[in-house]
Design a protein around this motif. Structure first.
Motif, short mmCIF file in Angstrom:
data_model
loop_
_atom_site.label_atom_id
_atom_site.label_comp_id
_atom_site.label_asym_id
_atom_site.label_seq_id
_atom_site.Cartn_x
_atom_site.Cartn_y
_atom_site.Cartn_z
N ALA A 1 0.93 -1.29 -0.05
CA ALA A 1 0.14 -0.02 0.11
C ALA A 1 0.76 1.33 -0.04
N ASP A 2 2.07 1.15 0.66
CA ASP A 2 3.15 2.34 0.81
C ASP A 2 3.67 2.78 -0.69
N LEU A 3 3.36 1.78 -1.73
CA LEU A 3 3.92 2.33 -2.93
C LEU A 3 2.96 2.40 -3.85
N LEU A 4 1.57 2.45 -3.53
CA LEU A 4 0.52 2.85 -4.36
C LEU A 4 -0.05 4.14 -3.78
N ASP A 5 -0.19 5.12 -4.82
CA ASP A 5 -0.53 6.47 -4.45
C ASP A 5 -1.50 6.93 -5.35
N ASN A 6 -2.00 8.11 -5.32
CA ASN A 6 -3.05 8.77 -6.14
C ASN A 6 -2.86 9.11 -7.55
N ASN A 7 -1.61 9.02 -7.97
CA ASN A 7 -1.04 8.99 -9.27
C ASN A 7 -0.63 7.73 -9.94
N THR A 8 -0.91 6.61 -9.11
CA THR A 8 -0.88 5.36 -9.90
C THR A 8 -1.83 5.20 -10.78
N LYS A 9 -1.34 4.75 -11.79
CA LYS A 9 -2.37 4.47 -12.93
C LYS A 9 -2.84 2.63 -13.09
N TYR A 10 -3.99 2.43 -13.30
CA TYR A 10 -4.66 0.98 -13.34
C TYR A 10 -5.24 0.93 -14.62
N HIS A 11 -4.62 -0.22 -15.56
CA HIS A 11 -5.30 -0.71 -16.63
C HIS A 11 -5.73 -1.93 -16.56
N ILE A 12 -7.16 -2.13 -16.41
CA ILE A 12 -7.50 -3.61 -16.04
C ILE A 12 -8.35 -3.97 -17.36
N ASN A 13 -8.03 -5.04 -17.81
CA ASN A 13 -8.75 -5.65 -19.24
C ASN A 13 -8.98 -4.07 -19.97
N PRO A 14 -7.94 -3.56 -20.35
CA PRO A 14 -8.18 -2.38 -21.20
C PRO A 14 -8.96 -2.45 -22.43
N THR A 15 -8.98 -3.57 -23.02
CA THR A 15 -9.88 -3.73 -24.65
C THR A 15 -11.39 -4.20 -23.98
N GLY A 16 -11.52 -4.56 -22.70
CA GLY A 16 -13.09 -4.43 -22.37
C GLY A 16 -13.40 -5.74 -21.92
N ARG A 17 -13.29 -6.80 -22.87
CA ARG A 17 -13.54 -8.03 -22.81
C ARG A 17 -12.29 -9.16 -23.36
N PHE A 18 -12.54 -10.31 -22.48
CA PHE A 18 -11.19 -11.08 -22.50
C PHE A 18 -11.89 -12.53 -22.28
N GLU A 19 -12.86 -13.02 -22.89
CA GLU A 19 -13.25 -14.36 -23.04
C GLU A 19 -12.71 -15.48 -23.63
N ILE A 20 -12.36 -15.23 -24.67
CA ILE A 20 -11.51 -16.12 -25.63
C ILE A 20 -9.96 -16.14 -25.14
N GLY A 21 -9.52 -17.20 -24.58
CA GLY A 21 -8.26 -17.23 -24.25
C GLY A 21 -7.44 -18.50 -24.27
N GLY A 22 -6.29 -18.78 -23.49
CA GLY A 22 -5.74 -20.09 -23.59
C GLY A 22 -5.14 -20.35 -24.88
N PRO A 23 -4.84 -21.67 -25.01
CA PRO A 23 -4.68 -22.24 -26.31
C PRO A 23 -5.46 -22.05 -27.59
N HIS A 24 -6.94 -22.00 -27.22
CA HIS A 24 -8.00 -21.52 -28.11
C HIS A 24 -7.61 -20.15 -28.59
N GLY A 25 -7.39 -19.30 -27.81
CA GLY A 25 -7.30 -17.80 -28.28
C GLY A 25 -5.96 -17.48 -28.88
N ASP A 26 -4.94 -18.31 -28.49
CA ASP A 26 -3.58 -18.03 -29.16
C ASP A 26 -2.73 -19.17 -29.02
N SER A 27 -1.97 -19.89 -30.07
CA SER A 27 -1.19 -21.06 -29.82
C SER A 27 0.11 -20.84 -28.99
N GLY A 28 0.53 -21.82 -28.24
CA GLY A 28 1.42 -21.64 -27.23
C GLY A 28 2.82 -22.50 -27.62
N LEU A 29 3.83 -22.07 -27.21
CA LEU A 29 5.02 -22.79 -27.56
C LEU A 29 6.09 -22.78 -26.27
#
Length: 388
Positions: free
Chosen positions: A219-247
């Motif tokens: 908490a002592d490193l978070l302040d009023n100027n800390t920026k938060y970007h949470i699921n910035p595209t809005g939706r993230f339903e399709i994910g994992g190996p179906h959403g993108d191949s993995g190696l």
């Protein structure tokens, strides 16, 4: 003048990390039969599909019953299920995905050099430590790991807090530093998590900020100027190996120091410790951490290099970034004279011939606790102080 530095992490459900976990599970399976096994397993995952390929050498006579009963398909399905891909709606799940096993015997040309105790390949490896966190790791990568690790804990053990979470997720933390590299504050936090379709973006963003970020980061490193970007595209339903191949091996910066320190280029997962990409990188971290823990420096970078089939390292380099209490060349000489950095010496010192590698596949190979992470122990401190 202050500066900013950012590192990212990904969850165990990220497709590249699914691949890493499968590769390390296959390695563990062979090690459970023969602790001297040699394995190099690569994994590719995509919608409904797993492909493994690579080389192995196993002495089946050592444990013939286990070798006969070894079912890599079962090992792979258990790994996928434990990660959390266990519903058909994910389009990649443990029960229904197709598996192709393309593993084969190791090249005799490589074995000739390794059998005599030499390195399994040429290459350069780096280890690093600093005093930014209790784990003696750079702060941005440690905080990024903590976020996605906590997300997985909530999803698996405290699902009532956020019942809509799915396995795939990413995090990113930006730290503002003073001119002399002291962490001042958290400037930005990015979290993107896969989720069920029935949760609103507003609800998810509020929960991630209040339940995850504010209760995981200091908490002592978070302040009023800390920026938060949470699921910035809005939706993230399709994910994992179906959403993108993995190696396997595609998240080497996540696995190490988040870009704060150099990387030699070699991946870890699926490789037995005769491959110095893995074992010597662990050894370099072990040494660097003990140098910092001993108070000989506040940060330490160690580089080692090898030639295929040759046991002793070609070179050893130490850089304490001007923070050393004794000259860097003296630390380098101590390492060269007192610490066995042959593959055999590293394997024995760090107890690397055990089926423990699945634990390393997600949330970083360094700054971790547990019996598997022998390279995090501070058992060289007394030696370094005595010789210094």
């Amino acid at each position: 003048m202050s500066f900013f530095f950012t590192s990212e992490s990904v969850s165990e459900g990220h497709p590249d990390k699914v691949s890493d976990a499968i590769s390390d599970s296959v390695l563990d399976a062979y090690f459970s039969i023969d602790p001297n096994a040699r394995v190099a397993c690569e994994t590719f995952v995509t919608t409904g599909t797993v492909i493994i390929g690579g080389e192995y050498t196993v002495n089946a006579k050592a444990n013939i019953d286990k070798f006969v009963s070894l079912d890599l398909h079962e090992v792979i399905r258990d790994t996928i299920n434990n990660i959390g891909y266990n519903k058909t709606e994910y389009k990649f799940d443990a029960g229904s995905c197709g598996i192709s096993n393309l593993m084969h015997g190791q090249s005799g040309d490589i074995a000739m050099g390794v059998d005599t105790g030499g390195a399994g390949d040429q290459g350069i490896m780096f280890g690093y430590a600093c005093d930014q966190t209790p784990e003696l790791m750079p702060m941005p990568i440690m905080f990024s790991h903590k976020l996605v690790q906590r997300l997985a804990e909530i999803r698996k053990k405290e699902a009532h807090l956020m019942p809509y979470l799915r396995p795939d997720a990413k995090s990113q933390v930006t730290i503002e530093y003073s001119e002399d590299k002291k962490p001042l504050r958290i400037d930005a936090v990015v979290v993107s998590t896969q989720h069920d379709p029935d949760v609103t973006t507003e609800k998810l963003r509020e929960d991630i900020k209040e339940i995850l970020i504010k209760k995981t980061l200091p908490a002592d490193l978070l302040d009023n100027n800390t920026k938060y970007h949470i699921n910035p595209t809005g939706r993230f339903e399709i994910g994992g190996p179906h959403g993108d191949s993995g190696l396997t091996g595609r998240k080497i910066i996540v696995d190490t120091y988040g870009g704060w320190a150099p990387h030699g280029g070699g991946a870890f997962s699926g490789k037995d410790p005769s491959k110095v990409d893995r074992s010597a990188t662990y050894a370099a971290r072990h040494i660097a951490k003990n140098v910092v823990a001993a108070g000989l420096a506040t940060e330490c970078l160690v580089q080692v290099s090898y030639a295929i089939g040759v046991a002793e390292p070609v070179s050893i380099f130490v850089d304490t970034k001007g923070t050393g209490k004794i000259p860097d060349h003296v630390i380098s000489s101590i390492i060269k004279n007192e610490i066995d950095l042959t593959p055999k010496g590293i394997i024995e010192r760090l107890k690397l011939r055990r089926p423990v590698y699945k634990q390393t596949a997600a949330y970083g190979h360094f700054g971790r606790k547990g019996d598997a992470f022998t390279w995090e122990e501070l058992d060289l401190v007394d030696l370094l102080l005595k010789k210094a």
